[in-house]
Motif scaffolding. Structure first.
Motif, PDB file in Angstrom:
ATOM      1  N   GLY A 134       0.814  -1.257   0.007  1.00 52.01           N
ATOM      2  CA  GLY A 134      -0.028   0.108  -0.108  1.00 52.01           C
ATOM      3  C   GLY A 134       0.930   1.113  -0.004  1.00 52.01           C
ATOM      4  N   GLN A 135       2.011   1.297   0.529  1.00 54.63           N
ATOM      5  CA  GLN A 135       2.760   2.632   0.776  1.00 54.63           C
ATOM      6  C   GLN A 135       3.442   2.877  -0.863  1.00 54.63           C
ATOM      7  OE1 GLN A 135       5.936   2.150   3.418  1.00 54.63           O
ATOM      8  NE2 GLN A 135       6.975   0.668   2.451  1.00 54.63           N
ATOM      9  N   LEU A 136       3.548   1.885  -1.463  1.00 57.99           N
ATOM     10  CA  LEU A 136       4.135   1.940  -3.086  1.00 57.99           C
ATOM     11  C   LEU A 136       3.263   2.005  -4.154  1.00 57.99           C
ATOM     12  CD1 LEU A 136       7.418  -0.289  -2.202  1.00 57.99           C
ATOM     13  CD2 LEU A 136       7.266   2.401  -2.056  1.00 57.99           C
ATOM     14  N   ASP A 137       2.169   1.402  -4.063  1.00 56.47           N
ATOM     15  CA  ASP A 137       1.373   1.297  -5.544  1.00 56.47           C
ATOM     16  C   ASP A 137      -0.094   1.947  -5.181  1.00 56.47           C
ATOM     17  OD1 ASP A 137       0.250   0.106  -7.714  1.00 56.47           O
ATOM     18  OD2 ASP A 137       1.574  -1.490  -7.677  1.00 56.47           O
ATOM     19  N   ARG A 138      -0.227   3.057  -5.917  1.00 62.84           N
ATOM     20  CA  ARG A 138      -1.398   3.901  -5.889  1.00 62.84           C
ATOM     21  C   ARG A 138      -2.450   3.065  -6.600  1.00 62.84           C
ATOM     22  NH1 ARG A 138       1.437   5.482  -2.665  1.00 62.84           N
ATOM     23  NH2 ARG A 138       2.230   7.585  -2.255  1.00 62.84           N
ATOM     24  N   ARG A 139      -2.297   2.088  -7.073  1.00 58.49           N
ATOM     25  CA  ARG A 139      -3.326   1.338  -7.955  1.00 58.49           C
ATOM     26  C   ARG A 139      -4.305   0.593  -6.862  1.00 58.49           C
ATOM     27  NH1 ARG A 139      -0.184  -2.653 -11.846  1.00 58.49           N
ATOM     28  NH2 ARG A 139       1.135  -2.924 -10.042  1.00 58.49           N
ATOM     29  N   ILE A 140      -4.041   0.575  -5.614  1.00 57.49           N
ATOM     30  CA  ILE A 140      -4.748   0.081  -4.602  1.00 57.49           C
ATOM     31  C   ILE A 140      -5.379   1.425  -4.033  1.00 57.49           C
ATOM     32  CG2 ILE A 140      -4.843  -0.748  -2.273  1.00 57.49           C
ATOM     33  CD1 ILE A 140      -1.774  -1.696  -2.660  1.00 57.49           C
ATOM     34  N   LYS A 141      -6.994   0.902  -4.219  1.00 58.96           N
ATOM     35  CA  LYS A 141      -7.783   2.358  -3.820  1.00 58.96           C
ATOM     36  C   LYS A 141      -8.573   2.380  -2.419  1.00 58.96           C
ATOM     37  CE  LYS A 141      -7.123   3.414  -8.088  1.00 58.96           C
ATOM     38  NZ  LYS A 141      -6.089   4.587  -8.132  1.00 58.96           N
ATOM     39  N   ALA A 142      -8.061   1.029  -1.877  1.00 63.12           N
ATOM     40  CA  ALA A 142      -8.699   0.913  -0.576  1.00 63.12           C
ATOM     41  C   ALA A 142      -7.900  -0.284   0.324  1.00 63.12           C
ATOM     42  CB  ALA A 142     -10.029   0.650  -0.421  1.00 63.12           C
ATOM     43  N   LEU A 143      -7.570  -0.065   1.363  1.00 55.85           N
ATOM     44  CA  LEU A 143      -6.479  -1.053   2.002  1.00 55.85           C
ATOM     45  C   LEU A 143      -7.322  -1.383   3.509  1.00 55.85           C
ATOM     46  CD1 LEU A 143      -3.533  -2.340   1.700  1.00 55.85           C
ATOM     47  CD2 LEU A 143      -3.136  -0.278   3.362  1.00 55.85           C
ATOM     48  N   ILE A 144      -7.136  -2.769   3.763  1.00 56.91           N
ATOM     49  CA  ILE A 144      -7.650  -3.149   5.109  1.00 56.91           C
ATOM     50  C   ILE A 144      -6.603  -3.962   5.621  1.00 56.91           C
ATOM     51  CG2 ILE A 144      -9.637  -4.587   5.993  1.00 56.91           C
ATOM     52  CD1 ILE A 144     -11.256  -4.100   3.746  1.00 56.91           C
ATOM     53  N   ALA A 145      -6.392  -3.787   6.967  1.00 54.38           N
ATOM     54  CA  ALA A 145      -5.371  -4.720   7.371  1.00 54.38           C
ATOM     55  C   ALA A 145      -5.725  -5.047   8.773  1.00 54.38           C
ATOM     56  CB  ALA A 145      -3.958  -3.863   7.903  1.00 54.38           C
ATOM     57  N   ASN A 146      -5.692  -6.374   9.037  1.00 56.89           N
ATOM     58  CA  ASN A 146      -6.510  -7.131  10.179  1.00 56.89           C
ATOM     59  C   ASN A 146      -5.543  -8.136  10.917  1.00 56.89           C
ATOM     60  OD1 ASN A 146      -8.220  -8.113  12.116  1.00 56.89           O
ATOM     61  ND2 ASN A 146      -9.582  -9.106  10.552  1.00 56.89           N
ATOM     62  N   PRO A 147      -4.805  -7.740  11.694  1.00 56.61           N
ATOM     63  CA  PRO A 147      -4.440  -6.140  12.027  1.00 56.61           C
ATOM     64  C   PRO A 147      -3.354  -5.521  11.463  1.00 56.61           C
ATOM     65  CG  PRO A 147      -2.999  -7.763  13.689  1.00 56.61           C
ATOM     66  CD  PRO A 147      -3.668  -8.749  12.575  1.00 56.61           C
ATOM     67  N   PRO A 148      -3.273  -4.469  11.652  1.00 55.19           N
ATOM     68  CA  PRO A 148      -2.052  -3.591  10.941  1.00 55.19           C
ATOM     69  C   PRO A 148      -0.898  -3.931  11.637  1.00 55.19           C
ATOM     70  CG  PRO A 148      -3.328  -2.204  12.422  1.00 55.19           C
ATOM     71  CD  PRO A 148      -4.167  -3.416  12.282  1.00 55.19           C
ATOM     72  N   MET A 149       0.167  -4.295  10.566  1.00 52.67           N
ATOM     73  CA  MET A 149       1.690  -4.691  11.325  1.00 52.67           C
ATOM     74  C   MET A 149       2.690  -4.004  10.474  1.00 52.67           C
ATOM     75  SD  MET A 149       2.756  -8.675  11.565  1.00 52.67           S
ATOM     76  CE  MET A 149       1.347  -9.099  12.262  1.00 52.67           C
ATOM     77  N   PRO A 150       2.961  -2.804  10.671  1.00 50.59           N
ATOM     78  CA  PRO A 150       3.925  -2.097   9.783  1.00 50.59           C
ATOM     79  C   PRO A 150       5.197  -2.451   9.767  1.00 50.59           C
ATOM     80  CG  PRO A 150       2.964  -0.558  11.190  1.00 50.59           C
ATOM     81  CD  PRO A 150       1.982  -1.721  11.263  1.00 50.59           C
ATOM     82  N   ASN A 151       5.600  -2.955  10.997  1.00 46.71           N
ATOM     83  CA  ASN A 151       6.840  -3.505  11.707  1.00 46.71           C
ATOM     84  C   ASN A 151       6.769  -4.741  12.180  1.00 46.71           C
ATOM     85  OD1 ASN A 151       9.291  -3.892  12.932  1.00 46.71           O
ATOM     86  ND2 ASN A 151       9.622  -2.019  13.344  1.00 46.71           N
ATOM     87  N   VAL A 152       7.046  -5.859  11.499  1.00 45.61           N
ATOM     88  CA  VAL A 152       6.881  -7.219  11.831  1.00 45.61           C
ATOM     89  C   VAL A 152       7.788  -7.776  13.234  1.00 45.61           C
ATOM     90  CG1 VAL A 152       5.842  -8.367   9.885  1.00 45.61           C
ATOM     91  CG2 VAL A 152       8.407  -8.190  10.329  1.00 45.61           C
ATOM     92  N   PHE A 153       9.036  -6.874  13.396  1.00 38.66           N
ATOM     93  CA  PHE A 153       9.941  -7.409  14.304  1.00 38.66           C
ATOM     94  C   PHE A 153       9.182  -6.824  15.599  1.00 38.66           C
ATOM     95  CE2 PHE A 153      13.408  -8.259  11.254  1.00 38.66           C
ATOM     96  CZ  PHE A 153      14.042  -9.300  12.311  1.00 38.66           C
ATOM     97  N   ARG A 154       8.617  -5.852  15.629  1.00 33.10           N
ATOM     98  CA  ARG A 154       8.040  -5.029  16.782  1.00 33.10           C
ATOM     99  C   ARG A 154       7.256  -6.085  17.374  1.00 33.10           C
ATOM    100  NH1 ARG A 154       5.096   0.643  17.445  1.00 33.10           N
ATOM    101  NH2 ARG A 154       4.620   0.745  19.700  1.00 33.10           N
ATOM    102  N   ALA A 155       6.025  -6.302  16.334  1.00 36.83           N
ATOM    103  CA  ALA A 155       4.979  -7.061  16.676  1.00 36.83           C
ATOM    104  C   ALA A 155       5.370  -8.513  17.228  1.00 36.83           C
ATOM    105  CB  ALA A 155       3.860  -6.899  15.483  1.00 36.83           C
TER     106      ALA A 155
END
Length: 288
Positions: A134-155
């Motif tokens: 999602g942070q790189l491709d503008r073709r994605i018009k809506a994003l759903i994360a369950n759960p959001p996990m931007p940093n896998v090491f931290r989680a």
């Protein structure tokens, strides 16, 4: 056996669930595409991305026919590391935006997918994968994360704190993840070196920045998740820039507090598609 049973059943659906293959770096990623009817019209589409132990077949059951009843197509794939792809030498890596790009390339040329109403849904580890895409491709018009996990090491490291291989459940988890990463848990020097290289790759390239996700984003979590997961979800919603962002934490009272709400899948599906309806109807009003 699971794949054989699912494919036999898929052919009996009306309309049939189609087997698809997405080209990726000289290989083919297997998956499925299902649609509400045989009209051939372009429709909004939800791409479903699973977690670290999932298969394209069981991803179907996370959404089932919820989207079909609302006029959505759905598509699910086995990315590198998922399904039986590790047996083919396709493993999880830090740059999972690359297979996401391949999936979007495929969707862009599908005659029954409306490219202006394309949503990406990731659950469990997929919540990290879709943030990477999602942070790189503008073709994605809506994003759903369950759960959001931007940093896998931290989680993941926080969730595994206090566990080691003496815990039989943890041992199974570690071995499963290692296989899907293309690694072995051993004291062999070469295996140690490969684990170190993989860890460095994730440290260097495995993080996503919510501030770079330009599309509407829905963050979901269950209150029964690890405290760090809920903390990350609340932080993400603060950093996401699009005004059509939303955070929903499901509670015990909802009957849907488990990881990915597997204890009550009908509820998160209703929340997801209600939100997508609003996002895409708003998008249509904004277009000339």
């Amino acid at each position: 056996k699971m794949r054989s049973c699912f494919r036999e059943a898929a052919a009996s659906f009306a309309p049939p669930i189609e087997q698809i293959e997405v080209p990726f770096e000289g290989e083919l990623l297997p998956g499925y595409f299902w649609k509400p009817d045989e009209s051939g019209q372009r429709r909004p589409t939800l791409i479903v991305i699973g977690g670290i132990e999932t298969f394209a077949e069981d991803c179907y059951f996370m959404t089932g026919t919820s989207g079909l009843h609302r006029g959505y197509n759905a598509m699910t794939l086995d990315l590198p590391g998922q399904g039986v792809n590790p047996e083919r030498g396709l493993f999880f890596g830090a740059r999972m935006e690359s297979p996401i790009r391949a999936v979007l390339d495929y969707a862009a040329h599908h005659p029954e997918i409306d490219a202006h109403r394309l949503a990406l849904f990731g659950f469990s580890w997929g919540g990290h994968i879709v943030f990477k895409g999602g942070q790189l491709d503008r073709r994605i018009k809506a994003l759903i994360a369950n759960p959001p996990m931007p940093n896998v090491f931290r989680a993941v490291l926080a969730q595994q704190k206090g566990r080691d291989r003496s815990d039989p459940i943890a041992r199974i988890v570690f071995e499963q993840i290692a296989w899907r990463m293309g690694l072995k848990i051993s004291l062999n020097v070469n295996d140690i070196a490969r684990r170190a290289a993989k860890a460095y790759d994730y440290l260097a390239h495995g993080r996503a920045d919510p501030r770079k996700i330009a599309c509407p984003t829905l963050c979901l979590a269950g209150e029964g998740e690890a405290p760090i997961t809920l903390k990350i979800a609340r932080e993400c919603i603060e950093h996401l820039p699009h005004p059509m962002k939303k955070l929903r934490i499901f509670t015990q009272e909802d009957g849907s507090e488990a990881h990915c709400q597997v204890d009550n899948l009908a509820l998160p599906n209703r929340v997801m598609f209600d939100w997508l309806d609003k996002v895409f109807s708003s998008r249509e009003r904004q277009q000339p």
